[in-house]
Scaffold this motif. Structure first.
Motif, mmCIF file in Angstrom:
data_model
loop_
_atom_site.group_PDB
_atom_site.id
_atom_site.type_symbol
_atom_site.label_atom_id
_atom_site.label_comp_id
_atom_site.label_asym_id
_atom_site.label_seq_id
_atom_site.Cartn_x
_atom_site.Cartn_y
_atom_site.Cartn_z
ATOM 1 N N ILE A 198 0.834 -1.213 0.000
ATOM 2 C CA ILE A 198 0.000 0.000 0.000
ATOM 3 C C ILE A 198 0.868 1.262 0.000
ATOM 4 O O ILE A 198 0.617 2.206 -0.741
ATOM 5 N N ILE A 199 1.915 1.244 0.849
ATOM 6 C CA ILE A 199 2.824 2.409 0.912
ATOM 7 C C ILE A 199 3.505 2.638 -0.429
ATOM 8 O O ILE A 199 3.605 3.768 -0.916
ATOM 9 N N PHE A 209 1.973 6.489 -6.878
ATOM 10 C CA PHE A 209 0.900 7.405 -7.284
ATOM 11 C C PHE A 209 1.345 8.862 -7.138
ATOM 12 O O PHE A 209 1.109 9.689 -8.024
ATOM 13 N N MET A 210 2.010 9.158 -5.998
ATOM 14 C CA MET A 210 2.489 10.524 -5.765
ATOM 15 C C MET A 210 3.554 10.912 -6.790
ATOM 16 O O MET A 210 3.577 12.035 -7.293
ATOM 17 N N PHE A 211 4.441 9.954 -7.128
ATOM 18 C CA PHE A 211 5.491 10.220 -8.102
ATOM 19 C C PHE A 211 4.911 10.478 -9.491
ATOM 20 O O PHE A 211 5.328 11.402 -10.187
ATOM 21 N N ILE A 212 3.925 9.649 -9.877
ATOM 22 C CA ILE A 212 3.278 9.832 -11.184
ATOM 23 C C ILE A 212 2.601 11.193 -11.262
ATOM 24 O O ILE A 212 2.695 11.901 -12.271
ATOM 25 N N ASN A 213 1.910 11.570 -10.190
ATOM 26 C CA ASN A 213 1.248 12.878 -10.151
ATOM 27 C C ASN A 213 2.264 14.015 -10.234
ATOM 28 O O ASN A 213 2.021 15.036 -10.888
#
Length: 266
Positions: free
Chosen positions: A30-31, A37-41
């Protein structure tokens, strides 16, 4: 009684440890997913910011271009409006050849400075050519172009700027180093041959300047800041490589010839 309590504590600890062991891999997953997800954003946001910055720069350039065009048209209308007066003035100087030549040269220079309106099929390229032509006029370089860019809408704006700006800048630099009595010129043409869009840039250079090649086949510049000069060439190559293109550089005694080949994306 105390033994039972210790046993219960130990059993609870074992159960908790077993629970953590079984859940921990899922927590890591999950982490990791959150971090990805944060990196892609972040990458997406940076890309959008870069695209917005490029768009803003393009709009600024277009606005400046239109202002320059408007000013040039005013000057040209003034020249045509005064043409009769120019003719009368020239006739009145018929007995003084030197004055006539100087007067005509002044009119010719004013016309040349305001006659260049490019229509390559790409607005950004039109702006680049217009700005580079002004540089050439300041340095007494004859700037000739024959460009049809309508087949190249697949080339990104940043690469158009990289290829043509650096190509012309290098040509101007070579011309500026020439002696005043040597003819300075840049000829930029494009054509389509067997599925390739070909950009050909030919420019004059001083006979006294002979560029050596480095170990990679590139030219060693005479600039003090060789690294900065190399960035321009590498920037062209980087943009060309994005489209599986190729670049050929030929040096002769009095000129440089650069040919760029870009596969036309149908």
């Amino acid at each position: 009684m105390e033994n039972n309590i210790e046993y219960d504590k130990m059993l609870s600890t074992i159960n908790l440890s077993g629970f953590i062991d079984s859940v921990f891999p899922y927590i890591l997953i999950i982490i990791n997913m959150i971090l990805i997800f944060m990196f892609i954003n972040y990458v997406k946001s940076e890309k959008e910011n870069a695209q917005m910055q490029i768009l803003n720069e393009k709009l600024k350039m277009q606005y400046k271009y239109y202002l320059d065009m408007e000013e040039n048209q005013k000057k040209m209308r003034q020249v045509y409006h005064d043409m009769n007066n120019h003719i009368k003035n020239i006739k009145s100087m018929k007995n003084n050849g030197a004055e006539i030549n100087e007067y005509i040269d002044g009119i010719e220079k004013e016309v040349q400075e305001n006659r260049c309106v490019y229509n390559t099929g790409n607005k950004l390229l039109d702006i680049i050519l217009f700005e580079k032509n002004k540089e050439c006029l300041k340095n007494e370089i004859e700037f000739n172009t024959l460009i049809d860019f309508r087949e190249c809408d697949f080339i990104e704006m940043i690469d158009i700027s990289s290829i043509f700006s650096n190509l012309i800048d290098n040509a101007i630099e070579a011309c500026v180093k020439m002696d005043e009595d040597e003819k300075r010129y840049i000829t930029l043409r494009t054509t389509s041959i067997k599925g390739y869009f070909v950009i050909r840039c030919e420019n004059s250079k001083s006979k006294n300047i002979c560029s050596d090649r480095d170990s990679k086949g590139g030219f060693i510049t005479s600039k003090k800041d060789k690294f900065y000069h190399g960035i321009g060439i590498e920037s062209i190559k980087s943009s060309i490589n994005k489209y599986s293109g190729d670049i050929r550089i030929k040096e002769e005694e009095e000129k440089f010839v650069v040919n760029i080949y870009l596969p036309i994306n149908k």
